[in-house]
Design a protein around this motif. Structure first.
Motif, PDB file in Angstrom:
ATOM      1  N   ILE A 181      16.750 -14.068   3.862  1.00 19.49           N
ATOM      2  CA  ILE A 181      16.826 -13.318   2.601  1.00 19.49           C
ATOM      3  C   ILE A 181      15.684 -13.712   1.666  1.00 19.49           C
ATOM      4  O   ILE A 181      14.985 -12.858   1.097  1.00 19.49           O
ATOM      5  N   VAL A 182      15.478 -15.027   1.505  1.00 18.61           N
ATOM      6  CA  VAL A 182      14.419 -15.522   0.623  1.00 18.61           C
ATOM      7  C   VAL A 182      13.042 -15.096   1.120  1.00 18.61           C
ATOM      8  O   VAL A 182      12.195 -14.627   0.342  1.00 18.61           O
ATOM      9  N   ASP A 184      12.263 -12.580   3.167  1.00 14.35           N
ATOM     10  CA  ASP A 184      12.114 -11.124   3.064  1.00 14.35           C
ATOM     11  C   ASP A 184      11.731 -10.709   1.648  1.00 14.35           C
ATOM     12  O   ASP A 184      10.817  -9.886   1.441  1.00 14.35           O
ATOM     13  N   GLU A 185      12.415 -11.264   0.654  1.00 13.63           N
ATOM     14  CA  GLU A 185      12.128 -10.920  -0.744  1.00 13.63           C
ATOM     15  C   GLU A 185      10.732 -11.393  -1.136  1.00 13.63           C
ATOM     16  O   GLU A 185       9.983 -10.653  -1.799  1.00 13.63           O
ATOM     17  N   THR A 186      10.370 -12.607  -0.730  1.00 14.97           N
ATOM     18  CA  THR A 186       9.056 -13.149  -1.063  1.00 14.97           C
ATOM     19  C   THR A 186       7.931 -12.308  -0.467  1.00 14.97           C
ATOM     20  O   THR A 186       6.956 -11.969  -1.151  1.00 14.97           O
ATOM     21  N   CYS A 187       8.080 -11.970   0.817  1.00 10.98           N
ATOM     22  CA  CYS A 187       7.034 -11.202   1.502  1.00 10.98           C
ATOM     23  C   CYS A 187       6.914  -9.785   0.946  1.00 10.98           C
ATOM     24  O   CYS A 187       5.814  -9.243   0.811  1.00 10.98           O
ATOM     25  N   THR A 188       8.036  -9.174   0.620  1.00 11.90           N
ATOM     26  CA  THR A 188       8.024  -7.814   0.066  1.00 11.90           C
ATOM     27  C   THR A 188       7.312  -7.789  -1.280  1.00 11.90           C
ATOM     28  O   THR A 188       6.500  -6.882  -1.555  1.00 11.90           O
ATOM     29  N   LEU A 189       7.584  -8.768  -2.132  1.00  8.99           N
ATOM     30  CA  LEU A 189       6.950  -8.843  -3.444  1.00  8.99           C
ATOM     31  C   LEU A 189       5.449  -9.109  -3.339  1.00  8.99           C
ATOM     32  O   LEU A 189       4.673  -8.700  -4.206  1.00  8.99           O
TER      33      LEU A 189
END
Length: 296
Positions: A181-182, A184-189
């Motif tokens: 989860i962490v 995925d969010e980091t890479c997307t941002l």
């Protein structure tokens, strides 16, 4: 063939083995000897069933020797255990590779080809599943070039089969989920999807993978028996890398995850694997995993 000729040929064959001396051999553990015996029985029965001894021998090309060896399959495997220090699990992998080869190539195991196939399967399995493999010496009476050719041919069948997977413990699955989860969010941002993809170099794939981070981590847990603490160390390595080297993005996260998990497993678990095995798990070439050294 006269007795004298047979004796000369035997002496020549024994001389070929001079590279593997008695000083190199080690006692075969009971569990390994048991596996060797069981595997040899199955292989010899299979080969005997698939071989028409009344027919003309196939030409000596590919895996076919052009003649039937006087050395039994069990004897070959024992040599590998004595001189190559090949263990029971590696012999099991070898047996699976032989089965895969037969199924995928449509070529039955026979008394004509089993010697080369066993040499190739044991070599590939040893390199994939034991970091203490040998680069030059071979426990088999076979030219090194034959070994290289056979290994290149059979290595294509050494994919990660479903039989290797183990259940993922609940605590490990929970850690995987949270880390994914962490990340995925980091890479997307951090990824500008409107920009052109970066070139495929370093850790950048040049494209986005269709497999999620969680799925990659689950594969590592299933096929490499990686535990929750190792995944935590992997996450720490990824964070450190992003601070010191480059931002985590959807373009580089796949290879970075592979590198971080490989390094963490080798640093924090004695039961790690060869780089080629991690490469198969993460769908990369071995060179992609070797780049992990820069993360340690």
């Amino acid at each position: 063939m006269s007795l004298m000729s047979a004796t000369v040929i035997s002496v020549l064959l024994i001389a070929i083995c001079s590279a593997v001396t008695s000083e190199d051999q080690i006692p075969i553990p009971p569990d390994t000897k048991k596996f060797i015996s069981q595997i040899a029985i199955v292989l010899e029965e299979t080969c005997a069933r698939n071989t028409n001894l009344s027919a003309v021998p196939p030409p000596a090309e590919g895996f076919n020797l052009g003649a039937i060896s006087h050395v039994t399959t069990e004897r070959w495997l024992e040599r590998a255990a004595k001189y190559g220090k090949v263990t029971a699990p590696v012999f099991v992998h070898s047996f699976i590779y032989l089965h895969q080869w037969s199924e995928q190539q449509g070529q039955p195991l026979s008394l004509w080809n089993i010697d080369k196939l066993v040499a190739a399967a044991v070599t590939v399995a040893h390199k994939n599943h034991d970091d203490n493999f040998y680069a030059k010496k071979s426990p088999f009476i076979m030219s090194p070039i034959y070994i290289v050719i056979c290994v290149l041919l059979i290595a294509n069948c050494a994919a990660v089969p479903s039989e290797y997977q183990i259940p993922i413990p609940p605590d490990t699955r929970n850690v995987i989920s949270q880390i994914a989860i962490v990340l995925d969010e980091t890479c997307t941002l951090s990824t500008d999807l409107s920009a052109a993809p970066p070139p495929a170099e370093g850790f950048n794939l040049g494209t986005m993978s269709d497999i999620t981070i969680e799925r990659w981590l689950e594969r590592a847990a299933k096929y490499a028996k990686i535990s929750a603490p190792v995944f935590v160390h992997s996450f720490i390595y990824l964070h450190r890398w992003s601070v010191q080297q480059e931002t985590l993005t959807l373009w580089n996260i796949d290879k970075l995850v592979a590198a971080a998990v490989t390094v963490a497993h080798k640093n924090h678990d004695d039961n790690f694997y060869a780089n080629s095995w991690y490469a198969q798990i993460f769908g990369l070439k071995t060179e992609g995993v070797i780049e992990a050294k820069s993360m340690s």
